[in-house]
Design a protein around this motif. Sequence first.
Motif, short mmCIF file in Angstrom:
data_model
loop_
_atom_site.label_atom_id
_atom_site.label_comp_id
_atom_site.label_asym_id
_atom_site.label_seq_id
_atom_site.Cartn_x
_atom_site.Cartn_y
_atom_site.Cartn_z
N PRO A 198 54.88 -4.91 -22.42
CA PRO A 198 53.59 -5.02 -21.73
C PRO A 198 53.67 -4.46 -20.31
O PRO A 198 54.66 -4.66 -19.60
CB PRO A 198 53.33 -6.53 -21.70
CG PRO A 198 54.19 -7.09 -22.78
CD PRO A 198 55.40 -6.22 -22.87
N ALA A 203 52.25 1.33 -23.11
CA ALA A 203 51.32 0.25 -23.46
C ALA A 203 49.95 0.47 -22.83
O ALA A 203 48.91 0.23 -23.47
CB ALA A 203 51.91 -1.10 -23.02
N LYS A 204 49.94 0.90 -21.59
CA LYS A 204 48.66 1.15 -20.93
C LYS A 204 47.91 2.30 -21.58
O LYS A 204 46.67 2.28 -21.66
CB LYS A 204 48.89 1.47 -19.45
CG LYS A 204 49.41 0.28 -18.65
CD LYS A 204 49.68 0.68 -17.20
CE LYS A 204 50.20 -0.50 -16.40
NZ LYS A 204 50.52 -0.13 -15.00
N TYR A 207 47.91 1.10 -26.05
CA TYR A 207 47.57 -0.23 -26.53
C TYR A 207 46.27 -0.75 -25.93
O TYR A 207 45.88 -1.88 -26.21
CB TYR A 207 48.69 -1.23 -26.21
CG TYR A 207 50.00 -0.95 -26.90
CD1 TYR A 207 50.09 -0.01 -27.92
CD2 TYR A 207 51.16 -1.63 -26.54
CE1 TYR A 207 51.29 0.25 -28.54
CE2 TYR A 207 52.36 -1.38 -27.16
CZ TYR A 207 52.43 -0.42 -28.16
OH TYR A 207 53.63 -0.18 -28.78
N GLY A 208 45.62 0.06 -25.12
CA GLY A 208 44.41 -0.40 -24.44
C GLY A 208 43.32 -0.83 -25.40
O GLY A 208 42.63 -1.83 -25.16
N ARG A 210 43.93 -1.49 -28.69
CA ARG A 210 44.58 -2.05 -29.87
C ARG A 210 45.05 -3.47 -29.54
O ARG A 210 46.20 -3.70 -29.19
CB ARG A 210 45.76 -1.18 -30.29
CG ARG A 210 45.36 0.24 -30.68
CD ARG A 210 46.59 1.12 -30.85
NE ARG A 210 47.50 0.56 -31.85
CZ ARG A 210 48.74 1.01 -32.03
NH1 ARG A 210 49.20 1.99 -31.27
NH2 ARG A 210 49.52 0.48 -32.96
N PRO A 211 44.15 -4.44 -29.61
CA PRO A 211 44.52 -5.82 -29.24
C PRO A 211 45.66 -6.38 -30.09
O PRO A 211 46.46 -7.18 -29.59
CB PRO A 211 43.22 -6.60 -29.45
CG PRO A 211 42.40 -5.76 -30.37
CD PRO A 211 42.75 -4.34 -30.07
N ARG A 214 48.83 -5.05 -28.67
CA ARG A 214 49.08 -5.69 -27.38
C ARG A 214 49.66 -7.08 -27.56
O ARG A 214 50.61 -7.47 -26.88
CB ARG A 214 47.78 -5.79 -26.56
CG ARG A 214 47.43 -4.55 -25.80
CD ARG A 214 46.49 -4.86 -24.63
NE ARG A 214 45.39 -5.74 -24.98
CZ ARG A 214 44.24 -5.34 -25.49
NH1 ARG A 214 44.03 -4.06 -25.71
NH2 ARG A 214 43.28 -6.22 -25.77
N SER A 215 49.10 -7.84 -28.48
CA SER A 215 49.58 -9.21 -28.70
C SER A 215 50.99 -9.21 -29.28
O SER A 215 51.83 -10.03 -28.88
CB SER A 215 48.62 -9.96 -29.63
OG SER A 215 48.55 -9.34 -30.89
N SER A 217 53.24 -6.87 -28.81
CA SER A 217 54.11 -6.44 -27.73
C SER A 217 54.42 -7.59 -26.77
O SER A 217 55.57 -7.79 -26.37
CB SER A 217 53.47 -5.28 -26.97
OG SER A 217 54.19 -4.96 -25.81
N THR A 218 53.39 -8.34 -26.42
CA THR A 218 53.58 -9.46 -25.50
C THR A 218 54.46 -10.54 -26.12
O THR A 218 55.35 -11.09 -25.46
CB THR A 218 52.22 -10.06 -25.12
OG1 THR A 218 51.40 -9.05 -24.54
CG2 THR A 218 52.38 -11.21 -24.15
#
Length: 254
Positions: A198, A203-204, A207-208, A210-211, A214-215, A217-218
């Motif tokens: 993240p 990611a920026k 993944y902007g 693609r929720p 993002r989740s 990855s986090t």
Amino acid sequence: MGHWLERNIVEPGKLPLLLALTAFVLTFLITRVVTRMIRAGKGPFGNVKAGGMHIHHVVPGVVLTVVGGFGAVASGQSGFGAGLCAVLFGMGAGLVLDEFALILHLDDVYWTEAGRKSVEVVVLTAALVGLVLLGFLPFGVNDLSDEDIQNRGGAMLSVGVNFFFSLLALSKGKARTAIFGVIVPFVALLGALRLARPGSLWAKRFYGRRPRARSRSTLRAYRHDRRWAGPRRRIQDLIGGKPDPAPARTPVSR
């Protein structure tokens, strides 16, 4: 052992590098022992001062690095002079990188949480130079046969591909993987294929919208940090000493 040393260290001209690495590691370890004794108020050591100003050991480290570096250029790649300059350079680099955090923050953060960065950089540097000495660098071997020349061409191509994957891993926020990937085959490929951390450039950018990514990855970054943060901190404390506890913040009255 003697044959391996001759073939992989002496023949390719890596003996000065071995001397520099040895001096680098020993200087760092001795410096940490001395500074920890000063911190504990033990032994005959004390901070070096001139006119009331504390002289950090990065200062003599810079001097030794400059003398060793320019001396190596002047003396060539072999002989006693090259070995001596390699030792001076290694000692200087050990002193400088031991206070890498000070240079980075332009503040005396040696015994703070931010000072851990110095230990991390020293370990990373020693590991990379060690890999070069063990033969992971595909250049610099004398008396090559036709087969060796063909293998060298393939090795150069491999390094180029690994460097490309290293850039991808770096864009995904995996700096250590990217650095080792330039030397060790397939390491960068693993970093390039896995999810980005993240906040990384990758990611920026990707993944902007693609929720789900993002989740994932986090969550992966959280699990990785929770698993390895403790052991990494204990190793850093063992090598460089435990940082001072952060001062408690005084609540601001309103």
